[in-house]
Structures are given as C-alpha cells and as structure tokens.
Design an enzyme around this catalytic site. Structure first.
Site, PDB file in Angstrom:
ATOM      1  N   HIS A 120       0.804  -1.215   0.000  1.00 60.08           N
ATOM      2  CA  HIS A 120       0.000   0.000   0.000  1.00 60.08           C
ATOM      3  C   HIS A 120       0.845   1.278   0.000  1.00 60.08           C
ATOM      4  O   HIS A 120       0.314   2.357  -0.259  1.00 60.08           O
ATOM      5  CB  HIS A 120      -0.957   0.001   1.194  1.00 60.08           C
ATOM      6  CG  HIS A 120      -2.043  -1.025   1.077  1.00 60.08           C
ATOM      7  ND1 HIS A 120      -3.049  -0.945   0.141  1.00 60.08           N
ATOM      8  CD2 HIS A 120      -2.264  -2.169   1.775  1.00 60.08           C
ATOM      9  CE1 HIS A 120      -3.856  -1.998   0.263  1.00 60.08           C
ATOM     10  NE2 HIS A 120      -3.406  -2.750   1.245  1.00 60.08           N
ATOM     11  N   GLU A 224      -6.887 -12.677   4.584  1.00 58.98           N
ATOM     12  CA  GLU A 224      -7.691 -11.456   4.647  1.00 58.98           C
ATOM     13  C   GLU A 224      -8.934 -11.498   3.761  1.00 58.98           C
ATOM     14  O   GLU A 224      -9.374 -10.482   3.235  1.00 58.98           O
ATOM     15  CB  GLU A 224      -6.818 -10.257   4.273  1.00 58.98           C
ATOM     16  CG  GLU A 224      -5.951 -10.505   3.038  1.00 58.98           C
ATOM     17  CD  GLU A 224      -4.886  -9.430   2.851  1.00 58.98           C
ATOM     18  OE1 GLU A 224      -5.029  -8.315   3.394  1.00 58.98           O
ATOM     19  OE2 GLU A 224      -3.912  -9.701   2.128  1.00 58.98           O
TER      20      GLU A 224
END
Length: 354
Positions: A120, A224
């Site tokens: 990210h 996730e």
C-alpha cells in the site's frame, strides 16, 4: 578483550586491497599480540575472539548507555523468529512513507519490528533499501510486505536481507506452499540464486548464509478474505509458514462490510479464525494490526504474538491535524492580548466583588 581496527591500504603490490588488524589484549604472555590477517580470511578468527559478534547478521547495538538499554539491545540481537520461539510478544509499526528518517526514528523509539509496506506504500525495492539500512542502524528487525505474492517480488525482496517477508492475499494452502517455495533455493523451492553478491548475505561476506537463511527468515502469510479464513487452519499448518497475519479491513470488505471491521459478524469470523490458528498443532504464530475497537492488549490476551499498533503516515497525520486545529482554535478564542485583557478584567471584577 579484542578490538578491531582497519589499517591504511597497503602498497599496490599487495594481493589484498585492505588488511584487517586484530588486536588481542590481556593474554597470559606479557606483551600484547598483534595479528595481521587478510580481510578475506579474517571472519572466522574475529568471531572466535570477539564474543559480541555472534554472526554477521547480528551486529552489536549502536548504543547501550544503561542497564535497561543493554537488556533491550541483547534481546534485539536475536532474530524475530528466535524471539517468537522464546515466547516473546513483539510490537511493531508499518512504514508507508518510505522515509529513512522516520524508519530510523521508529527504530530508536524501540519498536521490535517495522514492516516496510510495498503493498500500500508508494515505493518499491529501491525505495525500501534505504529504510532497511536505517532500521539496521538501530538494530530493529525489518519485514518487507510484498505488493503481490510472486516469485519475482519475493526474490528481489529477499535479496535485500529483511528478517521477515509478508505475502498478501493468501487464500488457500496451495498459495501458502507457493509462497514458501519462493523463499527457498532449489531443490526445496524456486528462489533465484545470487547469494554471493546480494545484501542478504552481506554481499557474500557471510559464508554461512546458505546454511542458516531458512532458520533466520520469518515467512508471514496474510489471510484477509472470507475464502481464506475458511481454510486458515490448513494454511497455518503448511511447513514453512511461520506466521499468519490477519487482515480485518480486507476481510470485512470481502464479507460486504467495507470499512466496518468492528461489525459483529466480522468479529465473529475473526475470532473463529484466530482460534483455528492457535489450535493448529505445530502451526503458525498469530500476527495482526490493532484497530480502534481492538487494542494491542486485547489482541495479546487472545494469543497474538506479533501486534502492529501504528502506521508512520497515520501518526504524522494525527500530529499535524492536531497542531493545525490547535492554532485555528486559538484564533477563534482570540489573541493573547485579548485573553490577557479578559483575564485582567475577571481578576479586577473578582477583587471588587470581594
């Protein structure tokens, strides 16, 4: 006690560009001994005479000015993997800014580990390297989070020499086995080999790298998604998977609750997944990120061994927003002179009222 110093370059006729001079003091014989050995052959001797140099990947702490600092530094000489095996609970930070300065500050602050986030964060391998060097200067373990789970990204990341590597979006045992294979050299895996010249082996100076890299490297798989948590027990049991990193934000999104990780249904799935990991015999450690609704202390009590509680850009954002708001509020409340005049008036009124 032994100490090491570097002599000036010898004459050009010398076969060695530099020579390392090792001074060995306090021996039984009267005069001190001076041993001059070629740099290329000095490593074994240095480790033998200097107990502080346990390995070339475990350098002495940069500073230890107190007993407490010495204890912390001693603990941080061990790898993350060794500290987890010792039963320690480790606290870390995510670094998305790719700022070596912030990485250095984080290390000096005392975090056990720092995750340089290429998933990210804006940076790649070349941006991560200065951060790893800054963390190494503070003796803080670095973990690289990959932008995707692939052999190419893993190879480039591992060659930088982090203590840990984190693979995103691992939804099945098959993907977990592939992730492990990316971290191991043939015949155990498919990692490309340039170990004689990359930073991971101290550019080839650490001759024992091939014999200990598997034991030192922490392999982390992010689970996730709703699909992933259904198979989390199998993923946790895969040989080579050392740690399961839970991802509450992506999990909540996959369940239809975008940016609502505190939703009751999401929390139920998370708790079930955590218990599955902890209940796997010989399985992985549990790692995660603290959230507003889920404190580091609560996570520790549920069995987490690695907890990240902050992001560098988030900390900076909070600090600057608070700083700006504080100033703007002072403008609304009035200038210093106006506040002083108001205070004087109040004191005067109080005086006469008495």
């Amino acid at each position: 006690m032994a100490s090491v110093s570097y002599a000036l370059p010898p004459p050009r006729s010398s076969p060695y560009p530099f020579r390392k001079i090792v001074y060995v003091n306090n021996l039984p014989t009267a005069p001190p001994h001076h041993v001059s050995i070629p740099f290329s052959k000095s490593l074994t001797l240095i480790k033998a005479i200097d107990p502080y140099v346990k390995s070339l990947n475990q350098r002495p702490p940069r500073s230890a000015t107190s007993a407490a600092a010495t204890v912390v530094s001693s603990d941080r000489q061990l790898t993350l993997k060794a500290r987890l095996k010792n039963g320690e609970i480790l606290y870390g930070i995510f670094l998305l800014s790719f700022s070596p300065t912030l990485a250095e500050i984080a290390g000096l602050a005392g975090y056990d580990f720092a995750v340089v986030d290429m998933e990210h964060g804006h940076g790649g391998i070349s941006d991560a390297l200065p951060c790893l060097r800054a963390l190494a200067a503070t003796n803080t373990a670095a973990i690289l989070r990959l932008p995707e789970s692939s052999a190419t990204w893993a190879k480039k990341a591992l060659d930088l020499g982090p203590q840990g590597i984190m693979f995103p979006m691992i939804d099945s045992p098959k993907l977990a086995r592939k992730a492990v294979s990316y971290c191991r050299f043939p015949p155990s895996g498919v990692r490309g080999s340039a170990h004689t010249i990359v930073r991971a082996s101290d550019y080839g100076i650490n001759e024992g790298y091939l014999s200990n890299y598997e034991e030192a490297l922490l392999i982390m798989c992010q689970v996730e998604s709703e699909e992933g948590v259904k198979k989390i027990e199998e993923i946790s049991a895969i040989d080579g998977v050392d740690c399961i990193q839970m991802g509450p934000l992506d999990l909540s999104a996959s369940m239809g609750y975008l940016w609502d990780p505190g939703n009751k249904k999401v929390k139920e799935v998370m708790r079930s997944a955590e218990k599955a990991v902890l209940g796997t015999k010989g399985g992985a450690y549990l790692s995660g990120f603290a959230m507003p609704h889920d404190s580091p202390e609560d996570m520790r009590l549920r069995g987490y061994h690695m907890v990240a509680g902050a992001v560098d850009v988030g900390l900076f954002r909070n600090a600057v927003v608070e700083n700006v708001n504080k100033f703007k509020m002072s403008l609304v409340e009035g200038s210093n002179e106006e506040r002083e005049e108001s205070k004087d008036a109040e004191e005067e009124e109080k005086y006469w009222s008495e």
